[in-house]
Write an enzyme that holds these catalytic residues in place. Structure first.
Site, PDB file in Angstrom:
ATOM      1  N   HIS A 118       2.682  -1.213 -11.452  1.00  0.00           N
ATOM      2  CA  HIS A 118       2.745   0.164 -12.060  1.00  0.00           C
ATOM      3  C   HIS A 118       3.483   0.080 -13.662  1.00  0.00           C
ATOM      4  O   HIS A 118       3.847   1.078 -13.865  1.00  0.00           O
ATOM      5  CB  HIS A 118       3.332   1.065 -11.004  1.00  0.00           C
ATOM      6  CG  HIS A 118       2.897   1.377  -9.841  1.00  0.00           C
ATOM      7  ND1 HIS A 118       3.304   1.876  -8.710  1.00  0.00           N
ATOM      8  CD2 HIS A 118       1.531   0.834  -9.401  1.00  0.00           C
ATOM      9  CE1 HIS A 118       2.377   1.916  -7.456  1.00  0.00           C
ATOM     10  NE2 HIS A 118       1.244   1.334  -8.008  1.00  0.00           N
ATOM     11  N   CYS A 160       4.744   6.660 -31.449  1.00  0.00           N
ATOM     12  CA  CYS A 160       3.803   5.192 -31.518  1.00  0.00           C
ATOM     13  C   CYS A 160       4.466   4.276 -32.758  1.00  0.00           C
ATOM     14  O   CYS A 160       4.513   4.905 -33.931  1.00  0.00           O
ATOM     15  CB  CYS A 160       2.569   5.238 -31.642  1.00  0.00           C
ATOM     16  SG  CYS A 160       1.555   3.606 -31.935  1.00  0.00           S
ATOM     17  N   GLY A 199      10.357  -2.470   1.724  1.00  0.00           N
ATOM     18  CA  GLY A 199      10.875  -1.193   0.981  1.00  0.00           C
ATOM     19  C   GLY A 199       9.774  -0.395   0.441  1.00  0.00           C
ATOM     20  O   GLY A 199      10.245   0.225  -0.602  1.00  0.00           O
TER      21      GLY A 199
HETATM   22  C1  BV8 Z   1      -5.932   4.492  -8.700  1.00  0.00           C
HETATM   23  C2  BV8 Z   1       4.387   6.138 -11.531  1.00  0.00           C
HETATM   24  C3  BV8 Z   1      -8.248   4.623  -9.432  1.00  0.00           C
HETATM   25  C4  BV8 Z   1       5.207   5.515 -12.293  1.00  0.00           C
HETATM   26  C5  BV8 Z   1       3.231   5.745  -9.273  1.00  0.00           C
HETATM   27  C6  BV8 Z   1      -6.948   4.862  -1.805  1.00  0.00           C
HETATM   28  C7  BV8 Z   1      -6.733   5.784  -0.773  1.00  0.00           C
HETATM   29  C8  BV8 Z   1      -5.734   7.093  -0.761  1.00  0.00           C
HETATM   30  C9  BV8 Z   1      -5.423   7.085  -2.181  1.00  0.00           C
HETATM   31  C10 BV8 Z   1      -6.087   6.478  -3.257  1.00  0.00           C
HETATM   32  C11 BV8 Z   1      -6.846   5.692  -3.010  1.00  0.00           C
HETATM   33  N1  BV8 Z   1      -7.081   4.853  -4.231  1.00  0.00           N
HETATM   34  C12 BV8 Z   1      -6.453   5.706  -5.312  1.00  0.00           C
HETATM   35  C13 BV8 Z   1      -5.824   6.838  -4.594  1.00  0.00           C
HETATM   36  C14 BV8 Z   1      -4.989   7.785  -5.182  1.00  0.00           C
HETATM   37  C15 BV8 Z   1      -3.554   7.363  -5.488  1.00  0.00           C
HETATM   38  C16 BV8 Z   1      -2.888   7.243  -4.362  1.00  0.00           C
HETATM   39  O1  BV8 Z   1      -2.578   6.290  -3.742  1.00  0.00           O
HETATM   40  N2  BV8 Z   1      -2.196   8.386  -3.559  1.00  0.00           N
HETATM   41  C17 BV8 Z   1      -1.616   8.363  -2.549  1.00  0.00           C
HETATM   42  C18 BV8 Z   1      -0.208   8.896  -2.901  1.00  0.00           C
HETATM   43  C19 BV8 Z   1      -2.405   8.999  -1.502  1.00  0.00           C
HETATM   44  N3  BV8 Z   1      -3.480   5.978  -6.345  1.00  0.00           N
HETATM   45  C20 BV8 Z   1      -3.621   6.273  -7.633  1.00  0.00           C
HETATM   46  O2  BV8 Z   1      -3.934   7.295  -8.131  1.00  0.00           O
HETATM   47  C21 BV8 Z   1      -3.487   4.882  -8.435  1.00  0.00           C
HETATM   48  N4  BV8 Z   1      -4.553   4.585  -9.366  1.00  0.00           N
HETATM   49  O3  BV8 Z   1      -6.125   3.713  -7.571  1.00  0.00           O
HETATM   50  O4  BV8 Z   1      -6.772   4.795  -9.731  1.00  0.00           O
HETATM   51  C22 BV8 Z   1      -8.732   4.567 -10.510  1.00  0.00           C
HETATM   52  C23 BV8 Z   1      -9.785   3.587 -10.813  1.00  0.00           C
HETATM   53  C24 BV8 Z   1     -10.577   3.444 -11.963  1.00  0.00           C
HETATM   54  C25 BV8 Z   1     -10.385   4.551 -12.967  1.00  0.00           C
HETATM   55  C26 BV8 Z   1      -9.502   5.796 -12.657  1.00  0.00           C
HETATM   56  C27 BV8 Z   1      -8.696   5.590 -11.587  1.00  0.00           C
HETATM   57  C28 BV8 Z   1      -2.320   4.735  -8.982  1.00  0.00           C
HETATM   58  C29 BV8 Z   1      -0.807   4.514  -8.297  1.00  0.00           C
HETATM   59  C30 BV8 Z   1       0.257   4.513  -9.070  1.00  0.00           C
HETATM   60  C31 BV8 Z   1       0.910   5.839  -9.127  1.00  0.00           C
HETATM   61  N5  BV8 Z   1       2.361   5.625  -9.859  1.00  0.00           N
HETATM   62  N6  BV8 Z   1       4.244   5.931 -10.066  1.00  0.00           N
HETATM   63  C32 BV8 Z   1       6.366   6.064 -11.766  1.00  0.00           C
HETATM   64  O5  BV8 Z   1       7.054   6.931 -12.635  1.00  0.00           O
HETATM   65  O6  BV8 Z   1       7.251   5.330 -10.886  1.00  0.00           O
HETATM   66  S1  BV8 Z   1       3.449   5.795  -7.720  1.00  0.00           S
HETATM   67  C33 BV8 Z   1       5.007   5.809  -6.836  1.00  0.00           C
HETATM   68  O7  BV8 Z   1       4.800   5.550  -5.850  1.00  0.00           O
HETATM   69  C34 BV8 Z   1       5.996   4.878  -7.634  1.00  0.00           C
HETATM   70  O8  BV8 Z   1       5.386   4.082  -8.662  1.00  0.00           O
HETATM   71  C35 BV8 Z   1       6.006   3.928  -6.381  1.00  0.00           C
HETATM   72  O9  BV8 Z   1       6.328   2.511  -6.630  1.00  0.00           O
HETATM   73  C36 BV8 Z   1       4.897   4.310  -5.628  1.00  0.00           C
HETATM   74  C37 BV8 Z   1       4.998   3.768  -4.160  1.00  0.00           C
HETATM   75  O10 BV8 Z   1       6.240   4.277  -3.343  1.00  0.00           O
HETATM   76  P1  BV8 Z   1       7.309   3.401  -2.757  1.00  0.00           P
HETATM   77  O11 BV8 Z   1       7.775   2.391  -3.614  1.00  0.00           O
HETATM   78  O12 BV8 Z   1       6.649   3.100  -1.457  1.00  0.00           O
HETATM   79  O13 BV8 Z   1       8.575   4.274  -2.495  1.00  0.00           O
HETATM   80  P2  BV8 Z   1       8.732   5.479  -1.506  1.00  0.00           P
HETATM   81  O14 BV8 Z   1       9.991   6.183  -1.978  1.00  0.00           O
HETATM   82  O15 BV8 Z   1       7.412   6.074  -1.360  1.00  0.00           O
HETATM   83  O16 BV8 Z   1       9.175   4.520  -0.167  1.00  0.00           O
HETATM   84  C38 BV8 Z   1      10.362   3.794   0.040  1.00  0.00           C
HETATM   85  C39 BV8 Z   1      10.492   3.287   1.243  1.00  0.00           C
HETATM   86  O17 BV8 Z   1      11.739   2.366   1.151  1.00  0.00           O
HETATM   87  C40 BV8 Z   1      10.418   4.308   2.329  1.00  0.00           C
HETATM   88  O18 BV8 Z   1       9.634   4.062   3.461  1.00  0.00           O
HETATM   89  C41 BV8 Z   1      12.054   4.197   2.894  1.00  0.00           C
HETATM   90  O19 BV8 Z   1      12.074   4.120   4.269  1.00  0.00           O
HETATM   91  C42 BV8 Z   1      12.341   2.642   2.544  1.00  0.00           C
HETATM   92  N7  BV8 Z   1      13.742   2.713   2.160  1.00  0.00           N
HETATM   93  C43 BV8 Z   1      14.723   3.370   1.526  1.00  0.00           C
HETATM   94  N8  BV8 Z   1      15.807   2.619   1.567  1.00  0.00           N
HETATM   95  C44 BV8 Z   1      15.745   1.363   1.948  1.00  0.00           C
HETATM   96  C45 BV8 Z   1      14.177   1.202   2.303  1.00  0.00           C
HETATM   97  N9  BV8 Z   1      13.773   0.277   2.790  1.00  0.00           N
HETATM   98  C46 BV8 Z   1      14.604  -0.936   2.829  1.00  0.00           C
HETATM   99  N10 BV8 Z   1      15.765  -0.853   2.413  1.00  0.00           N
HETATM  100  C47 BV8 Z   1      16.481   0.171   2.173  1.00  0.00           C
HETATM  101  N11 BV8 Z   1      17.650   0.167   1.598  1.00  0.00           N
HETATM  102 ZN    ZN Z   2      -0.493   4.405 -31.797  1.00  0.00          ZN
END
Ligand code: BV8
Ligand code: ZN
Length: 253
Positions: A118, A160, A199
């Site tokens: 990402h 930029c 995580g």
């Molecule tokens: C794309 C921006 C297509 C950067 C982020 C298929 C099925 C369903 C949906 C989709 C699909 N294909 C595409 C989609 C849509 C979408 C998507 O997945 N939506 C979801 C929400 C339903 N995906 C996209 O849009 C992706 N693009 O597929 O494009 C395309 C193709 C061609 C042309 C055009 C388009 C883009 C995905 C990237 C989105 N950007 N962030 C930023 O600002 O950070 S995503 C965001 O969520 C973050 O980047 C993060 O990395 C990501 C995942 O979250 P996690 O890292 O898992 O974090 P979270 O808080 O959710 O969970 C943390 C976990 O840790 C918890 O479970 C917790 O229990 C645990 N935890 C906490 N503490 C601890 C721990 N575990 C262990 N130890 C601890 N101490």
């Molecule tokens: Zn530029």
């Protein structure tokens, strides 16, 4: 040590090719806010309002203010024990690390063969696609409350380095395609003996699909996460726990 942890530690010790995928949970102990858990960023904000190109088009100052706040938070964070264990594994031949995180803590922990699916919150790219490759800028910060507002704020946004147009965070927003080279590398990393996710809530695609692809290709799959996830029932071993506690145990079979 629990039986599942021992089983996984032995599998890691025996594996020739290991792939690790990390999410925000691996940086939680470093003080970086997660997205969906307790106190997660998506509890306070709506992702569509901040982490999409549409949001940036509508209000670049609001989006940059949010990223500036996150950059400031992350600047004070250090890699934790989980990052260091993963960096150690990354020095083994055949080990690859894929992260969804944009905090670069894996980079600072010295992780090799890292795929940053990402992007990085410390890098910027040209919003107008002038052809300038993304660049690193750790210096820019938000002008600060009261100093600027409205149109003034837009003038203080990062520019930029080539065309002077608006710069954007070089991260992948929802609805944006990932870098095809990164996706190819991540898919290639699914050819492994052991695939470990750490995580992540396993809901964001295409990252969330990798563990299933690795399983299809015959890898031993495992998960270390604080809460259950949609992947928990699909992996061979699912360990509930904190990455900073569990990973050091996995590194000492
Ligand atoms: C794309 C921006 C297509 C950067 C982020 C298929 C099925 C369903 C949906 C989709 C699909 N294909 C595409 C989609 C849509 C979408 C998507 O997945 N939506 C979801 C929400 C339903 N995906 C996209 O849009 C992706 N693009 O597929 O494009 C395309 C193709 C061609 C042309 C055009 C388009 C883009 C995905 C990237 C989105 N950007 N962030 C930023 O600002 O950070 S995503 C965001 O969520 C973050 O980047 C993060 O990395 C990501 C995942 O979250 P996690 O890292 O898992 O974090 P979270 O808080 O959710 O969970 C943390 C976990 O840790 C918890 O479970 C917790 O229990 C645990 N935890 C906490 N503490 C601890 C721990 N575990 C262990 N130890 C601890 N101490
Ligand atoms: Zn530029």
């Amino acid at each position: 040590m629990h039986a599942a942890t021992r089983e996984l530690a032995q599998a890691i010790a025996a594996a020739r090719r290991i792939t690790v995928v990390t999410g925000a949970g691996v940086s939680a102990a470093s003080g970086v806010p997660t997205f969906r858990g307790e106190g997660g960023l998506w509890r306070q904000y709506r992702p569509e309002e901040l982490a999409t190109a549409e949001a940036f088009r509508r209000d670049p100052a609001l989006v940059w203010e949010w990223y500036a706040w996150r950059r400031e938070r992350i600047a004070g964070c250090e890699p934790n024990a989980a990052h260091h264990v993963i960096a150690g594994w990354s020095r083994r031949p055949g080990c690859r690390v894929i992260t969804q995180n944009v905090d670069d803590l894996h980079v600072r922990a010295g992780t090799r063969h890292l795929i940053r699916l990402h992007g990085s919150i410390w890098e910027m790219s040209c919003w107008d696609h002038c052809g300038q490759a993304k660049w690193r800028d750790e210096a820019w910060s938000w002008p600060g409350p009261g100093e600027v507002s409205g149109a003034m704020a837009n003038r203080r946004l990062p520019r930029c380095i080539r065309c002077g147009g608006l710069a954007r965070p070089a991260v992948v927003w929802f609805g944006e395609a990932l870098d095809p080279a990164d996706v190819d590398a991540a898919l290639g990393a699914c050819d492994c003996d052991l695939f470990l996710t750490v995580g992540t809530s396993a809901v964001v695609h295409p990252a969330a699909g990798l563990v299933h692809e690795a399983r299809r290709r015959g890898a031993f799959t495992a998960e270390v996460n604080l809460d259950p996830t949609p992947a928990s029932s699909a992996v061979a071993v699912s360990i509930r726990g904190r990455a900073e506690d569990v990973l050091p145990r996995l590194a000492r079979p």
